[in-house]
Write a protein that holds these residues in place. Structure first.
Motif, PDB file in Angstrom:
ATOM      1  N   LEU A 181      87.901   8.880  22.893  1.00  0.00           N
ATOM      2  CA  LEU A 181      87.929   8.194  24.474  1.00  0.00           C
ATOM      3  C   LEU A 181      86.662   7.540  24.506  1.00  0.00           C
ATOM      4  O   LEU A 181      86.421   6.653  25.355  1.00  0.00           O
ATOM      5  N   GLY A 182      85.624   7.985  24.287  1.00  0.00           N
ATOM      6  CA  GLY A 182      83.748   8.105  25.211  1.00  0.00           C
ATOM      7  C   GLY A 182      84.147   7.860  26.549  1.00  0.00           C
ATOM      8  O   GLY A 182      84.531   9.091  27.401  1.00  0.00           O
ATOM      9  N   ILE A 183      83.506   7.279  26.791  1.00  0.00           N
ATOM     10  CA  ILE A 183      83.257   7.138  28.554  1.00  0.00           C
ATOM     11  C   ILE A 183      84.458   7.051  29.572  1.00  0.00           C
ATOM     12  O   ILE A 183      84.890   7.427  30.154  1.00  0.00           O
ATOM     13  N   LEU A 184      85.948   6.555  28.737  1.00  0.00           N
ATOM     14  CA  LEU A 184      86.949   6.072  29.231  1.00  0.00           C
ATOM     15  C   LEU A 184      87.955   7.083  29.644  1.00  0.00           C
ATOM     16  O   LEU A 184      88.883   7.922  29.966  1.00  0.00           O
ATOM     17  N   ARG A 185      86.950   8.695  28.527  1.00  0.00           N
ATOM     18  CA  ARG A 185      87.616   9.799  29.480  1.00  0.00           C
ATOM     19  C   ARG A 185      87.745  10.107  31.016  1.00  0.00           C
ATOM     20  O   ARG A 185      88.614  11.376  31.333  1.00  0.00           O
ATOM     21  N   VAL A 186      86.724   9.766  31.395  1.00  0.00           N
ATOM     22  CA  VAL A 186      85.385  10.087  32.971  1.00  0.00           C
ATOM     23  C   VAL A 186      86.917   8.905  33.579  1.00  0.00           C
ATOM     24  O   VAL A 186      88.191   9.735  34.776  1.00  0.00           O
ATOM     25  N   ASP A 187      87.560   8.012  33.289  1.00  0.00           N
ATOM     26  CA  ASP A 187      88.694   6.713  33.915  1.00  0.00           C
ATOM     27  C   ASP A 187      90.279   8.143  34.019  1.00  0.00           C
ATOM     28  O   ASP A 187      91.120   7.780  35.041  1.00  0.00           O
ATOM     29  N   VAL A 188      90.217   8.189  32.925  1.00  0.00           N
ATOM     30  CA  VAL A 188      91.570   9.093  32.690  1.00  0.00           C
ATOM     31  C   VAL A 188      91.904  10.368  33.520  1.00  0.00           C
ATOM     32  O   VAL A 188      92.915  10.495  33.350  1.00  0.00           O
ATOM     33  N   ASN A 189      90.441  11.038  33.236  1.00  0.00           N
ATOM     34  CA  ASN A 189      90.511  12.283  34.276  1.00  0.00           C
ATOM     35  C   ASN A 189      90.748  12.212  35.669  1.00  0.00           C
ATOM     36  O   ASN A 189      91.885  12.751  36.278  1.00  0.00           O
ATOM     37  N   LEU A 219      97.774  12.327  29.814  1.00  0.00           N
ATOM     38  CA  LEU A 219      97.686  13.602  28.850  1.00  0.00           C
ATOM     39  C   LEU A 219      97.165  13.144  27.578  1.00  0.00           C
ATOM     40  O   LEU A 219      96.280  13.835  27.028  1.00  0.00           O
ATOM     41  N   GLY A 220      98.317  13.132  26.438  1.00  0.00           N
ATOM     42  CA  GLY A 220      97.975  11.613  25.096  1.00  0.00           C
ATOM     43  C   GLY A 220      96.908  10.957  25.005  1.00  0.00           C
ATOM     44  O   GLY A 220      95.682  11.475  24.187  1.00  0.00           O
ATOM     45  N   LEU A 221      96.228  10.428  26.293  1.00  0.00           N
ATOM     46  CA  LEU A 221      95.252  10.116  25.439  1.00  0.00           C
ATOM     47  C   LEU A 221      93.563  10.720  25.719  1.00  0.00           C
ATOM     48  O   LEU A 221      92.794  10.721  24.592  1.00  0.00           O
ATOM     49  N   LEU A 222      93.934  11.416  27.125  1.00  0.00           N
ATOM     50  CA  LEU A 222      92.641  12.614  26.625  1.00  0.00           C
ATOM     51  C   LEU A 222      92.720  13.109  25.081  1.00  0.00           C
ATOM     52  O   LEU A 222      91.328  13.986  25.012  1.00  0.00           O
TER      53      LEU A 222
END
Length: 60
Positions: A29-37, A21-24
């Motif tokens: 974050l860029g495209i990594l947001r998809v992976d974190v989600n 959640l902190g990463l979001l």
């Protein structure tokens, strides 16, 4: 693997959720947001399934 060990591992996974959640919140974050989600969704499903399978009780 005994039930107590499984519960400890699930608790550790729940702690990692806060980190994701902190990463979001990071704007770069860029495209990594998809992976974190995706990771958050899968963690939530895992935790929900565990709680349905092994419900919390007052003596656990």
């Amino acid at each position: 693997m005994d039930l107590q060990t499984i519960k400890e591992r699930i608790a550790a996974v729940q702690g990692k959720r806060e980190y994701l959640l902190g990463l979001l919140e990071k704007p770069d974050l860029g495209i990594l947001r998809v992976d974190v989600n995706q990771a958050l969704e899968e963690l939530d499903e895992l935790i929900d399934e565990f709680e349905r399978t092994i419900p919390k009780t007052d003596n656990n």
